[in-house]
Design a protein around this motif. Structure first.
Motif, PDB file in Angstrom:
ATOM      1  N   ALA A  99      31.785  44.610  47.874  1.00  0.00           N
ATOM      2  CA  ALA A  99      32.605  43.935  46.763  1.00  0.00           C
ATOM      3  C   ALA A  99      33.289  45.225  45.922  1.00  0.00           C
ATOM      4  O   ALA A  99      34.701  44.849  45.694  1.00  0.00           O
ATOM      5  CB  ALA A  99      31.825  43.391  45.527  1.00  0.00           C
ATOM      6  N   SER A 100      32.920  46.318  45.931  1.00  0.00           N
ATOM      7  CA  SER A 100      33.844  47.337  45.680  1.00  0.00           C
ATOM      8  C   SER A 100      35.272  47.630  46.221  1.00  0.00           C
ATOM      9  O   SER A 100      36.159  47.859  45.746  1.00  0.00           O
ATOM     10  CB  SER A 100      32.999  48.656  45.306  1.00  0.00           C
ATOM     11  N   THR A 103      37.536  44.576  45.863  1.00  0.00           N
ATOM     12  CA  THR A 103      37.950  44.725  44.469  1.00  0.00           C
ATOM     13  C   THR A 103      39.065  45.858  44.317  1.00  0.00           C
ATOM     14  O   THR A 103      40.171  45.593  43.586  1.00  0.00           O
ATOM     15  CB  THR A 103      37.145  45.063  43.589  1.00  0.00           C
ATOM     16  N   TRP A 149      39.434  37.239  45.509  1.00  0.00           N
ATOM     17  CA  TRP A 149      38.469  37.909  44.421  1.00  0.00           C
ATOM     18  C   TRP A 149      37.614  37.013  43.646  1.00  0.00           C
ATOM     19  O   TRP A 149      36.597  37.216  43.249  1.00  0.00           O
ATOM     20  CB  TRP A 149      39.445  39.091  43.797  1.00  0.00           C
ATOM     21  N   GLU A 154      31.426  38.420  46.147  1.00  0.00           N
ATOM     22  CA  GLU A 154      29.962  38.470  45.574  1.00  0.00           C
ATOM     23  C   GLU A 154      30.118  39.433  44.195  1.00  0.00           C
ATOM     24  O   GLU A 154      30.669  40.169  43.952  1.00  0.00           O
ATOM     25  CB  GLU A 154      28.964  39.079  46.452  1.00  0.00           C
ATOM     26  N   ARG A 155      29.442  38.523  43.312  1.00  0.00           N
ATOM     27  CA  ARG A 155      29.578  39.014  41.842  1.00  0.00           C
ATOM     28  C   ARG A 155      28.413  39.969  41.767  1.00  0.00           C
ATOM     29  O   ARG A 155      27.435  40.109  42.290  1.00  0.00           O
ATOM     30  CB  ARG A 155      29.179  37.929  41.058  1.00  0.00           C
ATOM     31  N   LEU A 158      29.382  45.701  40.983  1.00  0.00           N
ATOM     32  CA  LEU A 158      30.217  46.582  40.785  1.00  0.00           C
ATOM     33  C   LEU A 158      29.664  47.589  39.588  1.00  0.00           C
ATOM     34  O   LEU A 158      28.860  46.843  38.779  1.00  0.00           O
ATOM     35  CB  LEU A 158      31.459  46.124  40.276  1.00  0.00           C
ATOM     36  N   LEU A 220      38.613  44.645  35.698  1.00  0.00           N
ATOM     37  CA  LEU A 220      37.966  43.743  36.819  1.00  0.00           C
ATOM     38  C   LEU A 220      36.363  44.159  36.772  1.00  0.00           C
ATOM     39  O   LEU A 220      35.871  42.803  37.001  1.00  0.00           O
ATOM     40  CB  LEU A 220      38.484  44.490  38.021  1.00  0.00           C
ATOM     41  N   ILE A 221      35.779  44.944  36.430  1.00  0.00           N
ATOM     42  CA  ILE A 221      34.268  45.349  36.153  1.00  0.00           C
ATOM     43  C   ILE A 221      33.885  44.181  35.216  1.00  0.00           C
ATOM     44  O   ILE A 221      33.052  43.530  35.227  1.00  0.00           O
ATOM     45  CB  ILE A 221      34.138  46.494  36.078  1.00  0.00           C
ATOM     46  N   ASP A 224      34.072  40.727  36.464  1.00  0.00           N
ATOM     47  CA  ASP A 224      33.137  40.426  37.386  1.00  0.00           C
ATOM     48  C   ASP A 224      31.672  40.185  36.541  1.00  0.00           C
ATOM     49  O   ASP A 224      31.026  39.427  36.839  1.00  0.00           O
ATOM     50  CB  ASP A 224      32.750  41.648  38.273  1.00  0.00           C
ATOM     51  N   ARG A 225      31.387  40.812  35.502  1.00  0.00           N
ATOM     52  CA  ARG A 225      29.921  40.866  34.947  1.00  0.00           C
ATOM     53  C   ARG A 225      30.035  39.768  33.926  1.00  0.00           C
ATOM     54  O   ARG A 225      28.879  38.805  34.290  1.00  0.00           O
ATOM     55  CB  ARG A 225      29.893  42.168  33.965  1.00  0.00           C
ATOM     56  N   ALA A 228      29.478  36.840  36.692  1.00  0.00           N
ATOM     57  CA  ALA A 228      28.030  36.854  37.036  1.00  0.00           C
ATOM     58  C   ALA A 228      26.957  36.104  36.094  1.00  0.00           C
ATOM     59  O   ALA A 228      26.235  35.536  36.437  1.00  0.00           O
ATOM     60  CB  ALA A 228      27.507  38.180  37.394  1.00  0.00           C
TER      61      ALA A 228
END
Length: 238
Positions: A99-100, A103, A149, A154-155, A158, A220-221, A224-225, A228
């Motif tokens: 995922a990193s 991203t 993305w 996948e969440r 990161l 983006l992080i 992502d969180r 998730a």
């Protein structure tokens, strides 16, 4: 007989889920391979379109062409997408599936498109096939990578340190641009042209771009969180 019937029902359910999973997997693979092919097409069109009007050697033309961040980031995108689909068990395939990595590639391609829209669109007026390649690389590809993305990566994989690691590629590109420009006299972008605006302003622009990469990477992080967490709450509610 009742137990046999239950087992058969479970088997049918499992096969149904498996078919859906395989169908989804095949669709994702088709999308990503198509995206890689589209990016490669944009690169090839952009290169072929500039050849007729070139007044330098083919080697120098190719080197200058490959000096654009848009081209380098899209080449990285093609390598990452194809290696993950064609050789997923190889070292580069495992790296590309992270995922990193996905991203990071989205960040690079997105910034390339964003900077173009913000700073370069009004000073660059391509025509014909060059315009087609330009539209593919600066408009279509960033949008399609963004969709990949948002919906396919996948969440919750990161961490904050990734935002720092993602600066490596832009930093290396900055060093390359200065070194290549010093020896060739060619700088791919006006804000990196040492001969035109001087070294100190160029270094300042590079620092600002580095800050932009850092802030967008952090954003983006955060997204992502949040995604998730929302996904987890949705599953719990069901």
């Amino acid at each position: 007989m009742a137990r046999v019937g239950c087992l058969l029902a479970l088997a049918r359910s499992y096969l149904g889920v498996l078919r859906v999973h395989m169908s989804m997997k095949g669709s994702v693979r088709f999308y990503r391979c198509g995206l890689a092919l589209l990016a490669l097409t944009g690169i090839v069109i952009s290169y072929v379109a500039i050849v007729p009007g070139a007044h330098v050697s083919r080697v120098r033309l190719t080197t200058n062409f490959l000096s654009y961040f848009t081209i380098q980031s899209n080449i990285l995108l093609v390598v990452a997408l194809l290696s993950a689909e064609i050789a997923p068990s190889s070292p580069i395939g495992r790296w590309a599936k992270r995922a990193s990595t996905r991203t990071a590639v989205f960040l690079y391609v997105g910034v390339a498109g964003g900077v173009y829209l913000w700073m370069l669109r009004d000073v660059w007026h391509p025509r014909g096939w060059q315009l087609r390649g330009d539209q593919l690389l600066h408009y279509c590809i960033p949008l399609l990578v963004a969709l990949d993305w948002m919906f396919l990566v996948e969440r919750a994989r990161l961490s904050w340190r990734h935002a720092i690691w993602w600066l490596c590629f832009p930093a290396l590109y900055s060093v390359y641009s200065l070194v290549h420009g010093y020896f060739s006299g060619f700088y791919p972008y006006p804000f990196l042209d040492v001969n035109d605006i001087g070294l100190q302003p160029v270094l300042g622009n590079m620092a600002l771009l580095g800050l932009l990469f850092l802030l967008l990477g952090g954003a983006l992080i955060v997204v992502d969180r949040i995604a998730a967490r929302l996904g987890k709450e949705t599953l719990q509610a069901e």
